[in-house]
Design an enzyme around this catalytic site. Structure first.
Site, short mmCIF file in Angstrom:
data_model
loop_
_atom_site.label_atom_id
_atom_site.label_comp_id
_atom_site.label_asym_id
_atom_site.label_seq_id
_atom_site.Cartn_x
_atom_site.Cartn_y
_atom_site.Cartn_z
N TYR A 42 1.39 5.46 -1.94
CA TYR A 42 2.46 6.94 -2.20
C TYR A 42 3.78 7.34 -2.56
O TYR A 42 3.78 8.33 -2.92
CB TYR A 42 2.01 6.88 -0.25
CG TYR A 42 0.42 6.99 -0.23
CD1 TYR A 42 -0.09 7.67 -0.41
CD2 TYR A 42 0.22 5.61 0.03
CE1 TYR A 42 -1.84 7.84 -0.79
CE2 TYR A 42 -1.43 5.68 0.52
CZ TYR A 42 -2.25 6.75 -0.16
OH TYR A 42 -3.49 6.65 0.55
N ARG A 54 -9.70 -10.24 -12.82
CA ARG A 54 -8.82 -9.05 -12.73
C ARG A 54 -7.49 -9.74 -13.38
O ARG A 54 -7.02 -8.76 -13.97
CB ARG A 54 -7.76 -9.30 -11.99
CG ARG A 54 -7.16 -8.40 -11.52
CD ARG A 54 -6.39 -8.33 -9.50
NE ARG A 54 -5.86 -6.82 -9.14
CZ ARG A 54 -4.61 -6.55 -8.17
NH1 ARG A 54 -5.78 -7.29 -7.12
NH2 ARG A 54 -4.00 -5.93 -8.02
N ARG A 55 -6.89 -10.58 -13.74
CA ARG A 55 -5.74 -10.86 -14.39
C ARG A 55 -5.94 -12.19 -15.28
O ARG A 55 -4.55 -12.19 -15.51
CB ARG A 55 -4.52 -11.56 -13.08
CG ARG A 55 -4.31 -10.35 -12.18
CD ARG A 55 -3.00 -10.96 -11.72
NE ARG A 55 -2.53 -10.29 -10.79
CZ ARG A 55 -3.34 -10.12 -8.70
NH1 ARG A 55 -3.93 -10.80 -9.02
NH2 ARG A 55 -2.50 -9.66 -8.41
N HIS A 69 0.31 -0.98 0.01
CA HIS A 69 0.20 -0.13 -0.30
C HIS A 69 1.08 1.34 -0.36
O HIS A 69 0.66 2.35 -0.78
CB HIS A 69 -0.76 -0.21 1.01
CG HIS A 69 -1.69 1.15 0.71
ND1 HIS A 69 -2.85 1.19 -0.12
CD2 HIS A 69 -1.36 2.22 1.49
CE1 HIS A 69 -3.48 2.64 0.51
NE2 HIS A 69 -2.94 3.03 0.80
N HIS A 79 -8.44 1.48 -11.36
CA HIS A 79 -8.34 1.32 -10.07
C HIS A 79 -6.84 1.80 -9.88
O HIS A 79 -6.04 3.36 -10.19
CB HIS A 79 -8.58 0.86 -8.50
CG HIS A 79 -8.26 1.75 -7.68
ND1 HIS A 79 -8.62 3.37 -7.52
CD2 HIS A 79 -6.71 1.93 -6.57
CE1 HIS A 79 -8.25 3.67 -5.42
NE2 HIS A 79 -7.01 2.82 -5.87
N PHE A 80 -6.14 1.14 -10.57
CA PHE A 80 -4.50 1.25 -10.45
C PHE A 80 -4.28 1.76 -11.61
O PHE A 80 -3.34 2.94 -11.88
CB PHE A 80 -3.56 0.09 -10.80
CG PHE A 80 -3.55 -0.99 -9.15
CD1 PHE A 80 -3.86 0.03 -8.35
CD2 PHE A 80 -3.53 -1.87 -9.34
CE1 PHE A 80 -3.36 -0.44 -6.83
CE2 PHE A 80 -3.17 -2.66 -8.60
CZ PHE A 80 -3.02 -1.92 -6.53
N HIS A 81 -5.04 1.94 -12.94
CA HIS A 81 -4.92 2.97 -13.54
C HIS A 81 -5.19 4.47 -13.62
O HIS A 81 -4.81 5.06 -14.64
CB HIS A 81 -5.58 2.46 -14.96
CG HIS A 81 -4.76 0.41 -15.87
ND1 HIS A 81 -4.56 -0.24 -15.04
CD2 HIS A 81 -4.15 0.86 -16.73
CE1 HIS A 81 -4.27 -1.25 -16.26
NE2 HIS A 81 -3.75 -0.24 -16.65
#
Length: 551
Positions: free
Chosen positions: A226, A438-439, A222, A373-375
């Protein structure tokens, strides 16, 4: 005409070496992403010897780890050299040592991915096992980044020693915060890789404790987000005000937000493990609460940025509630790219709230919603800010100019990336709500009656992926043009000045020993009891750290 570089030429060479690796990774990783989305539609078969998960690993490792880490460290080195002064020969030598460790590690890890012996979907995530040298290569990348982190720490400390009683340069302070967060977060990754995964992959131990390994990974996983995001915040807080001709709204507010990110972004890994058994619900709940605290510095950043935009707009004569919007420099790619990243980060943050909420997470967990979300976070907010930084950073430190023509090309690249990401991410979020995995490759779920609901979204992903690939190619062209072919000259290294009415910076913000100590107290509070539970309640007959999954 001789170009005028904005920082020491030896420092510039070290920075550019990082950027060469970063943009090479962008090109190859984008190609892997393009192949990936077409395979997911079922319309493309990869050549013999190449499988979907191999391509997926290339995409994730190169863009999620190599591009980001090399760019971020290069950017921090450049901003610190500009704000705090040139590095000494000794500091620079250690910077090169760290760089070569990272580069050799990247090449080593890549070899085994290409050989098909490390198709582990990007993460060091047991029970998937790669060749030991893949893990050793990635370990070199991390350790090399630590070496460069200590160069940043040393330069900052040297500035403080030479300027007693003065407030340190904001960019140098932010670089130190970013590298502290990275080093503390990597402790979890280093522990699982060195103590568990490498011995297991070498056959030195027969089994591995999956729950402990994943918990150590997400302790790192996580704050990794950041580590990607804070350099973008550095540009938002300090660079963008100068680009638009305004002032930094508040130096103190910027420093406080970075300190809060150190405190709140590390002891929250359980919110990635909400559906995993073996962790007491109370500790999951506690870490979800801590996760939501990260919203505070994020909202502080949003407030600060839009306050800066409005103040500048008022200076230029804007009236009304949103009159300042028209006064922003929309035809300046240095501004447009980071600003579009900011806008895409808004739905990205909303999606993060969904992912961290126990009941809502059960709807989207392990679906392609998470990928979408990551994109929006790393591939939009971070990547577009990094692109915007590149438009001025490369010519500034190499003594070249961002010409009006190249600025127009950069604007086109920004719109390509924005449009491509809209198709890509929106379709991923929608398909995830229908349960699209997801993958997985198309062949693993073809024939499933639910697949019909996903197909239109998979096609939209292919459209978005194609546009993004064009944007990536154009970005690489822009980078090499600015590095080698742009006309010689002098390009501004934009560092904003603090607004005259801003509050004075409290001295406590400079006390990194205090903030690191508080961070470790929070980590011990959030993880000590859960780890004791995991070890004491390991399956019968298992010696704590070696259970559950064998070779």
């Amino acid at each position: 005409m001789k170009g005028i570089a904005s920082i020491n030429s030896k420092d510039a060479k070290l920075v550019m070496a990082h950027l060469y690796v970063a943009f090479t990774a962008l090109l190859v990783g984008a190609l892997a992403g393009l192949l990936q989305v077409f395979v997911r539609t079922g319309k493309l078969q990869l050549p013999a010897g190449i499988n979907y998960y191999q391509v997926l690993t290339v995409h994730g490792v190169l863009l999620g780890l190599v591009l980001t880490t090399f760019f971020i460290i290069g950017f921090i080195l450049a901003t610190q050299s500009k704000a705090a002064g040139s590095y000494t020969d000794g500091e620079r030598r250690w910077g090169w040592i760290g760089y070569w460790m990272m580069t050799i590690g990247t090449i080593t890890a890549a070899i085994f991915v290409l050989l098909g012996e490390a198709s582990v979907l990007y993460t060091m995530y047991a029970p998937m096992m790669a060749h030991p040298l893949h893990y050793i290569g990635l370990t070199l990348v991390v350790v090399g980044s630590w070496v460069e982190g200590f160069v940043v720490f040393h330069r900052h400390a040297r500035w403080k020693k030479d300027n007693p009683g003065q407030t340190t340069p904001l960019l140098s302070f932010m670089g130190v915060c970013t590298m502290i967060l990275w080093l503390v977060a990597c402790l979890g990754l280093a522990t699982t890789v060195l103590v568990q995964i490498i011995p297991w992959s070498l056959g030195l131990v027969p089994t591995i404790d999956i729950l402990i390994s994943r918990t150590l990974f997400w302790y790192f996983g996580h704050p990794l987000v950041y580590f990607w995001l804070l350099p973008a915040y550095m540009a938002w807080y300090v660079i963008i005000p100068k680009v638009i001709g305004g002032k930094i709204f508040s130096d103190a507010l910027a420093r406080l937000s970075f300190v809060l990110f150190i405190l709140f972004s590390i002891p929250v890994g359980f919110h990635h493990q909400l559906l995993e058994p073996g962790i007491d619900p109370f500790w999951k709940y506690l870490q979800v609460v801590l996760t939501y605290l990260v919203v505070i510095p994020s909202l502080m950043t949003a407030f600060s940025m839009f306050a800066t935009f409005e103040l500048r707009g008022r200076e230029l004569g804007a009236t009304g509630l949103f009159g300042w919007w028209k006064k922003l420099p929309w035809k300046d790619a240095r501004f447009l790219a980071p600003f579009m990243g900011m806008l895409l980060f808004i739905p990205g943050g909303a999606g993060g709230i969904v992912n961290a909420s126990h009941q809502l997470d059960q709807v989207v967990h392990n679906t392609i919603w998470i990928t979408g979300h990551f994109h929006l976070t790393v591939a939009s907010a971070c990547a577009m800010t990094f692109f915007g930084v590149t438009f001025w950073l490369v010519p500034s430190i190499t003594g070249r100019k961002l010409t009006p023509t190249m600025n127009k090309v950069a604007l086109a690249q920004t719109w390509l990336w924005t449009i491509g990401m809209f198709f890509m991410s929106a379709s991923m979020h929608a398909a995830g709500l229908f349960g699209a995995p997801r993958r997985s490759a198309f062949s693993t779920y073809a024939g499933n009656e639910d697949t019909l609901a996903w197909i239109p979204y998979q096609i939209a992903q292919a459209v978005g992926g194609s546009i993004l690939f064009l944007g990536a190619v154009l970005m690489v062209i822009i980078f090499f043009n600015l590095a080698f072919f742009a006309p010689k000259g002098e390009e501004e290294f934009p560092i904003g000045e603090v607004h005259a009415n801003a509050e004075k910076v409290p001295a406590v913000f400079e006390n990194f020993k205090l903030w690191v100590a508080i961070t470790f107290v929070l980590v011990l509070f959030a993880y000590t009891v859960p780890f004791i539970d995991m070890i004491q309640n390991a399956p019968p007959g298992s010696p704590g750290f070696t259970n559950v999954i064998g070779r």
